[in-house]
Design a protein around this motif. Structure first.
Motif, PDB file in Angstrom:
ATOM      1  N   SER A 170      52.494 -29.054 -47.292  1.00 37.57           N
ATOM      2  CA  SER A 170      51.009 -28.995 -47.994  1.00 37.57           C
ATOM      3  C   SER A 170      50.760 -27.632 -47.557  1.00 37.57           C
ATOM      4  O   SER A 170      51.077 -26.959 -46.763  1.00 37.57           O
ATOM      5  CB  SER A 170      50.320 -30.016 -46.852  1.00 37.57           C
ATOM      6  OG  SER A 170      48.909 -29.570 -46.922  1.00 37.57           O
ATOM      7  N   ALA A 171      49.648 -26.944 -48.527  1.00 39.31           N
ATOM      8  CA  ALA A 171      49.035 -25.992 -48.308  1.00 39.31           C
ATOM      9  C   ALA A 171      48.431 -25.650 -46.913  1.00 39.31           C
ATOM     10  O   ALA A 171      48.220 -24.393 -46.260  1.00 39.31           O
ATOM     11  CB  ALA A 171      48.110 -25.427 -49.249  1.00 39.31           C
ATOM     12  N   HIS A 172      48.255 -26.622 -46.214  1.00 44.07           N
ATOM     13  CA  HIS A 172      47.262 -26.384 -44.744  1.00 44.07           C
ATOM     14  C   HIS A 172      48.798 -26.903 -43.705  1.00 44.07           C
ATOM     15  O   HIS A 172      48.414 -26.795 -42.479  1.00 44.07           O
ATOM     16  CB  HIS A 172      46.457 -27.669 -44.718  1.00 44.07           C
ATOM     17  CG  HIS A 172      45.528 -27.723 -45.579  1.00 44.07           C
ATOM     18  ND1 HIS A 172      44.652 -26.557 -45.714  1.00 44.07           N
ATOM     19  CD2 HIS A 172      45.390 -28.278 -46.610  1.00 44.07           C
ATOM     20  CE1 HIS A 172      43.858 -26.685 -46.847  1.00 44.07           C
ATOM     21  NE2 HIS A 172      44.050 -27.744 -47.348  1.00 44.07           N
ATOM     22  N   HIS A 173      49.947 -26.988 -44.060  1.00 46.44           N
ATOM     23  CA  HIS A 173      51.020 -27.086 -43.053  1.00 46.44           C
ATOM     24  C   HIS A 173      51.375 -25.793 -42.087  1.00 46.44           C
ATOM     25  O   HIS A 173      51.173 -24.753 -42.833  1.00 46.44           O
ATOM     26  CB  HIS A 173      52.225 -27.657 -43.707  1.00 46.44           C
ATOM     27  CG  HIS A 173      53.138 -28.221 -42.861  1.00 46.44           C
ATOM     28  ND1 HIS A 173      54.250 -27.455 -42.227  1.00 46.44           N
ATOM     29  CD2 HIS A 173      53.694 -29.455 -42.489  1.00 46.44           C
ATOM     30  CE1 HIS A 173      55.185 -28.193 -41.488  1.00 46.44           C
ATOM     31  NE2 HIS A 173      54.753 -29.533 -41.631  1.00 46.44           N
ATOM     32  N   TRP A 174      51.807 -25.930 -41.084  1.00 41.02           N
ATOM     33  CA  TRP A 174      52.377 -24.890 -40.444  1.00 41.02           C
ATOM     34  C   TRP A 174      53.211 -23.914 -40.841  1.00 41.02           C
ATOM     35  O   TRP A 174      53.256 -22.651 -40.607  1.00 41.02           O
ATOM     36  CB  TRP A 174      52.672 -25.267 -38.737  1.00 41.02           C
ATOM     37  CG  TRP A 174      53.798 -26.005 -38.817  1.00 41.02           C
ATOM     38  CD1 TRP A 174      54.170 -27.174 -38.774  1.00 41.02           C
ATOM     39  CD2 TRP A 174      55.218 -25.476 -38.613  1.00 41.02           C
ATOM     40  NE1 TRP A 174      55.496 -27.814 -38.736  1.00 41.02           N
ATOM     41  CE2 TRP A 174      56.109 -26.433 -38.576  1.00 41.02           C
ATOM     42  CE3 TRP A 174      55.715 -24.278 -38.333  1.00 41.02           C
ATOM     43  CZ2 TRP A 174      57.499 -26.191 -38.306  1.00 41.02           C
ATOM     44  CZ3 TRP A 174      57.048 -24.094 -38.202  1.00 41.02           C
ATOM     45  CH2 TRP A 174      57.980 -25.213 -38.175  1.00 41.02           C
ATOM     46  N   LEU A 175      54.161 -24.707 -41.950  1.00 40.97           N
ATOM     47  CA  LEU A 175      55.246 -23.825 -42.582  1.00 40.97           C
ATOM     48  C   LEU A 175      54.767 -23.139 -43.759  1.00 40.97           C
ATOM     49  O   LEU A 175      55.386 -22.287 -44.440  1.00 40.97           O
ATOM     50  CB  LEU A 175      56.041 -24.766 -42.935  1.00 40.97           C
ATOM     51  CG  LEU A 175      57.290 -25.163 -41.877  1.00 40.97           C
ATOM     52  CD1 LEU A 175      58.183 -25.965 -42.383  1.00 40.97           C
ATOM     53  CD2 LEU A 175      57.949 -23.917 -41.479  1.00 40.97           C
ATOM     54  N   ALA A 176      53.305 -23.288 -44.122  1.00 43.70           N
ATOM     55  CA  ALA A 176      52.890 -22.638 -45.510  1.00 43.70           C
ATOM     56  C   ALA A 176      52.817 -21.200 -45.486  1.00 43.70           C
ATOM     57  O   ALA A 176      52.863 -20.531 -46.691  1.00 43.70           O
ATOM     58  CB  ALA A 176      51.453 -23.360 -45.937  1.00 43.70           C
ATOM     59  N   GLY A 177      52.765 -20.638 -44.371  1.00 45.10           N
ATOM     60  CA  GLY A 177      52.841 -19.122 -44.341  1.00 45.10           C
ATOM     61  C   GLY A 177      54.159 -18.621 -44.357  1.00 45.10           C
ATOM     62  O   GLY A 177      54.198 -17.341 -44.129  1.00 45.10           O
ATOM     63  N   VAL A 256      58.983 -23.657 -49.329  1.00 47.24           N
ATOM     64  CA  VAL A 256      59.706 -22.831 -48.361  1.00 47.24           C
ATOM     65  C   VAL A 256      61.225 -23.014 -48.548  1.00 47.24           C
ATOM     66  O   VAL A 256      61.850 -24.125 -48.564  1.00 47.24           O
ATOM     67  CB  VAL A 256      59.152 -23.271 -46.921  1.00 47.24           C
ATOM     68  CG1 VAL A 256      60.033 -22.678 -45.835  1.00 47.24           C
ATOM     69  CG2 VAL A 256      57.891 -23.566 -46.622  1.00 47.24           C
ATOM     70  N   SER A 257      62.066 -21.860 -48.511  1.00 50.49           N
ATOM     71  CA  SER A 257      63.557 -21.825 -48.542  1.00 50.49           C
ATOM     72  C   SER A 257      64.101 -22.145 -47.328  1.00 50.49           C
ATOM     73  O   SER A 257      63.395 -22.171 -46.340  1.00 50.49           O
ATOM     74  CB  SER A 257      63.796 -20.472 -48.818  1.00 50.49           C
ATOM     75  OG  SER A 257      63.305 -19.627 -50.315  1.00 50.49           O
ATOM     76  N   ILE A 258      65.246 -23.018 -47.729  1.00 47.45           N
ATOM     77  CA  ILE A 258      65.932 -23.283 -46.253  1.00 47.45           C
ATOM     78  C   ILE A 258      67.112 -22.520 -46.072  1.00 47.45           C
ATOM     79  O   ILE A 258      68.108 -22.048 -46.803  1.00 47.45           O
ATOM     80  CB  ILE A 258      66.585 -24.790 -46.484  1.00 47.45           C
ATOM     81  CG1 ILE A 258      65.578 -25.765 -47.104  1.00 47.45           C
ATOM     82  CG2 ILE A 258      67.481 -25.111 -45.341  1.00 47.45           C
ATOM     83  CD1 ILE A 258      66.027 -27.121 -47.241  1.00 47.45           C
ATOM     84  N   SER A 259      66.813 -21.663 -45.025  1.00 42.04           N
ATOM     85  CA  SER A 259      67.717 -20.549 -44.555  1.00 42.04           C
ATOM     86  C   SER A 259      69.165 -21.012 -44.022  1.00 42.04           C
ATOM     87  O   SER A 259      70.137 -20.277 -44.377  1.00 42.04           O
ATOM     88  CB  SER A 259      67.325 -19.651 -43.621  1.00 42.04           C
ATOM     89  OG  SER A 259      66.974 -20.256 -42.426  1.00 42.04           O
TER      90      SER A 259
END
Length: 297
Positions: A170-177, A256-259
């Motif tokens: 979600s655009a509000h998820h902690w990973l969004a940035g 989000v890419s998975i590194s």
């Protein structure tokens, strides 16, 4: 009864004369008479009234003559019909595709193929990746598009599109940035997974297991749109192919890419190794390979 009998009989009936038929066929009159007599004996009827100077068809002779003309006409059409089919001017292909993914990738390919071969009928049927293999095995489709891996002993796979899985949040998820994340960092996140009928379910589950955890399943679905909507509604995260994620501009989701580790997702065209493929199917396969999905718009 054989074709030579019918051919001789048709010439005699056409010319109403054994002599003329002999000249056309380059066969002696006795040979023609013997051949037609054997046909009459086999059918148990008299086909020709030979009592007059001009040979006349009997009632049964007229019936057999009409049928014979149709048979000979069909025989004459066989070479041209085969030639037409071999050169792929017409035919029918039944192809299995994946829901949503294939529907987004293949319409332009099919449209281009139809411009070249307008008389070939193409039927595309949606199945999950696992179902595609089963449908080919059962003979319900000629070939299909699926996700690797497949049983290479039974099917010949040809890679169409290779990419990575990414995380959508979600655009509000902690990973969004963030631009990337390690898979193990998602171990406490609720996952929106696809059902076990999907190869994607197995790929994600195996990747998580190898990373040292089992995904916490918030929900499982067989619908792409529903999965993405649930992510946008902050009900969980999901791993999907990048090509699919790139089409979610209408939703409030972030990619989000998975590194670590990179999770491969490979779309492939598969067809049976030991079953006959029609000329139309072969030509469509060749066209797809010459115009792979990632180049089709």
């Amino acid at each position: 009864m054989d074709i030579k009998q019918l051919h001789y009989f048709a010439e005699v009936a056409k010319h109403k004369n054994f002599t003329k038929a002999s000249q056309v066929l380059f066969v002696s009159q006795p040979s023609i008479s013997k051949m037609i007599k054997s046909l009459e004996d086999e059918l148990g009827v008299t086909l020709l009234d030979r009592s007059e100077r001009e040979v006349i068809l009997t009632d049964t002779g007229q019936l057999v003559y009409e049928k014979t003309l149709k048979i000979l006409q069909l025989l004459e059409e066989i070479p041209s019909s085969v030639n037409e089919l071999v050169h792929v001017q017409r035919g029918k292909v039944k192809m299995g595709i994946l829901p949503t993914i294939s529907a987004l990738l293949f319409p332009k390919i099919v449209a281009g193929f139809k411009k070249t071969y307008p008389m070939i009928e193409i039927q595309m049927v949606e199945y999950t990746a696992k179902q595609v293999e089963m449908q080919i095995e059962q003979g319900n489709i000629d070939f299909g598009v699926t996700v690797l891996p497949v049983n290479t002993r039974l099917y010949q796979p040809v890679s169409l599109l290779a990419e990575e899985l990414v995380v959508i949040v979600s655009a509000h998820h902690w990973l969004a940035g963030k631009t990337s994340v390690s898979l193990v960092e998602l171990q406490h996140e609720p996952f929106i997974l696809f059902t076990k009928e999907f190869v994607l379910h197995d790929i994600v589950w195996q990747a998580c297991s190898q990373a040292g955890f089992q995904p916490k399943v918030a929900h499982m679905t067989s619908l792409w749109d529903f999965c993405c909507e649930m992510v946008a509604s902050q009900l969980g995260v999901s791993l999907i192919p990048r090509s699919m994620a790139n089409r979610l501009h209408h939703l409030s989701v972030h990619i989000v890419s998975i590194s670590n580790p990179k999770i491969a997702w490979e779309l492939a065209l598969i067809f049976p190794r030991d079953k006959y493929l029609s000329y139309a199917s072969r030509e469509l396969i060749a066209y797809i390979l010459a115009n792979p999905p990632h180049q089709a718009g």
